[in-house]
Design an enzyme around this catalytic site. Structure first.
Site, PDB file in Angstrom:
ATOM      1  N   ASP A  14     -18.736  68.972 -21.927  1.00 35.48           N
ATOM      2  CA  ASP A  14     -17.376  68.735 -22.432  1.00 35.48           C
ATOM      3  C   ASP A  14     -17.030  67.245 -22.404  1.00 35.48           C
ATOM      4  O   ASP A  14     -17.514  66.498 -21.555  1.00 35.48           O
ATOM      5  CB  ASP A  14     -16.382  69.535 -21.568  1.00 35.48           C
ATOM      6  CG  ASP A  14     -15.045  69.724 -22.260  1.00 35.48           C
ATOM      7  OD1 ASP A  14     -14.943  69.435 -23.464  1.00 35.48           O
ATOM      8  OD2 ASP A  14     -14.098  70.166 -21.585  1.00 35.48           O
ATOM      9  N   ASN A  62     -14.126  77.669 -30.526  1.00 34.77           N
ATOM     10  CA  ASN A  62     -14.203  76.368 -31.188  1.00 34.77           C
ATOM     11  C   ASN A  62     -13.975  76.434 -32.712  1.00 34.77           C
ATOM     12  O   ASN A  62     -13.783  75.407 -33.362  1.00 34.77           O
ATOM     13  CB  ASN A  62     -15.540  75.665 -30.891  1.00 34.77           C
ATOM     14  CG  ASN A  62     -15.633  75.131 -29.473  1.00 34.77           C
ATOM     15  OD1 ASN A  62     -16.705  75.107 -28.860  1.00 34.77           O
ATOM     16  ND2 ASN A  62     -14.504  74.680 -28.920  1.00 34.77           N
TER      17      ASN A  62
HETATM   18  C1  IPE Z   1     -16.005  74.461 -23.963  1.00 36.18           C
HETATM   19  O1  IPE Z   1     -15.319  73.271 -24.189  1.00 36.18           O
HETATM   20  C2  IPE Z   1     -16.965  74.719 -25.085  1.00 36.18           C
HETATM   21  C3  IPE Z   1     -18.104  73.819 -25.186  1.00 36.18           C
HETATM   22  C4  IPE Z   1     -18.402  72.854 -24.373  1.00 36.18           C
HETATM   23  C5  IPE Z   1     -18.981  74.071 -26.302  1.00 36.18           C
HETATM   24  P1  IPE Z   1     -13.883  73.234 -24.891  1.00 36.18           P
HETATM   25  O2  IPE Z   1     -13.491  71.823 -24.970  1.00 36.18           O
HETATM   26  O3  IPE Z   1     -13.923  73.997 -26.154  1.00 36.18           O
HETATM   27  O4  IPE Z   1     -12.990  74.050 -23.856  1.00 36.18           O
HETATM   28  P2  IPE Z   1     -11.416  74.008 -23.587  1.00 36.18           P
HETATM   29  O5  IPE Z   1     -10.756  74.217 -24.898  1.00 36.18           O
HETATM   30  O6  IPE Z   1     -11.095  72.685 -22.999  1.00 36.18           O
HETATM   31  O7  IPE Z   1     -11.197  75.114 -22.602  1.00 36.18           O
HETATM   32  C1  IPE Z   2     -17.430  69.353 -26.090  1.00 38.07           C
HETATM   33  O1  IPE Z   2     -16.640  68.237 -26.303  1.00 38.07           O
HETATM   34  C2  IPE Z   2     -18.225  69.730 -27.322  1.00 38.07           C
HETATM   35  C3  IPE Z   2     -17.767  70.950 -27.996  1.00 38.07           C
HETATM   36  C4  IPE Z   2     -16.780  71.720 -27.626  1.00 38.07           C
HETATM   37  C5  IPE Z   2     -18.471  71.319 -29.201  1.00 38.07           C
HETATM   38  P1  IPE Z   2     -15.164  68.347 -26.906  1.00 38.07           P
HETATM   39  O2  IPE Z   2     -15.264  68.252 -28.371  1.00 38.07           O
HETATM   40  O3  IPE Z   2     -14.498  69.555 -26.377  1.00 38.07           O
HETATM   41  O4  IPE Z   2     -14.512  67.047 -26.316  1.00 38.07           O
HETATM   42  P2  IPE Z   2     -13.026  66.897 -25.773  1.00 38.07           P
HETATM   43  O5  IPE Z   2     -12.840  67.929 -24.703  1.00 38.07           O
HETATM   44  O6  IPE Z   2     -12.109  67.111 -26.930  1.00 38.07           O
HETATM   45  O7  IPE Z   2     -12.989  65.517 -25.238  1.00 38.07           O
HETATM   46 MG    MG Z   3     -13.359  69.900 -24.731  1.00 35.81          MG
END
Ligand code: IPE
Ligand code: IPE
Ligand code: MG
Length: 236
Positions: A14, A62
């Protein structure tokens, strides 16, 4: 320090978006850097003796993101698979995918299928990539398969138990020993709920694109210090 080595490590990668935003870049740039981080970190994880690595690449939630970001991620999977496939094969790691195939394009599905097929006899480790994955989905999906068998008469209700349940999940995997989440968020976000039942959790403030070998060592160091009791009382 001599580290205890977990058998199964799972990572919620993340913080890609924030990494990019902090630099005035588009969120997609963060995903690109995130893919590079995964390549480096995964090589190191297996080098350390970990046998199973599960990573959260795309959740069932997502899809709520902008179309542009979703499309970028889907294309990134294709490029990353192509770019890193040689290395994966050389390492002798078996690649598997967890998630629901619905909603994924044929291009992505074909690339996934190819990787699974061509690495299926590899025995040096397992690389479980979770795409369009949700932990509750996985449990519901397994329950449906079990219910169908009961209805058909090929399974007795009394034969349903924790051990056999594992076989009905997307993949039959050992329990997670160490679950890492980067970027300072302290939640599980529907990731591998079944397999994480007794996992040790490690939260790093580092954003995923900055996570590297040193950061993984820190997680191992912390894991080594944990006292895993599994409900029992430790004898002195
Ligand atoms: C979890 O991260 C999913 C992945 C790392 C692929 P998110 O960024 O989607 O999770 P939330 O929304 O902060 O819970
Ligand atoms: C994790 O990084 C990757 C995926 C969920 C695909 P994020 O895209 O959630 O990054 P933040 O949390 O917005 O910084
Ligand atoms: Mg995230």
């Amino acid at each position: 320090m001599e580290y205890k080595i977990p058998n199964h490590v799972a990572i919620i990668m993340d913080g890609n978006g924030r990494w990019a935003q902090q630099r005035g870049l588009k969120r997609t740039k963060g995903h690109e850097k995130g893919a590079d981080a995964l390549k480096k970190v995964s090589e190191y994880v297996y080098k350390k003796g970990v046998k199973v690595l599960s990573v959260f690449a795309f959740s069932t939630e997502n899809w709520k993101r902008d179309k542009e970001e979703v499309n970028y991620l889907m294309n990134l999977f294709l490029t990353a698979f192509k770019k890193n496939f040689g290395a994966v094969k050389k390492e002798g790691v078996k690649v598997i995918f967890s998630g629901i195939p619905d909603k994924l394009s044929d291009k992505v599905l074909n690339a996934m299928h190819k990787m699974t097929e061509e690495t299926k006899d590899n025995e040096n480790g397992i690389f479980n990539i979770c795409i369009n994955y949700g932990g509750q989905d996985e449990i519901v999906n397994a329950t449906k398969k079990i219910a169908k068998e009961v209805k058909k008469g090929t399974l007795e209700i009394d034969d349903i138990n924790q051990d056999m349940y594992n076989k009905y999940l997307f993949n039959e995997l050992p329990p997670i020993d160490l679950l890492i989440r980067t970027s300072g968020e302290m939640r599980i976000s529907n990731f591998m709920l079944w397999q994480a039942a007794y996992a040790e959790f490690y939260f790093a403030d580092t954003l995923w694109p900055d996570f590297d070998e040193k950061e993984f060592d820190k997680a191992l160091e912390e894991y080594t210090k944990r006292d895993r009791r599994f409900g029992a009382i430790k004898k002195k």
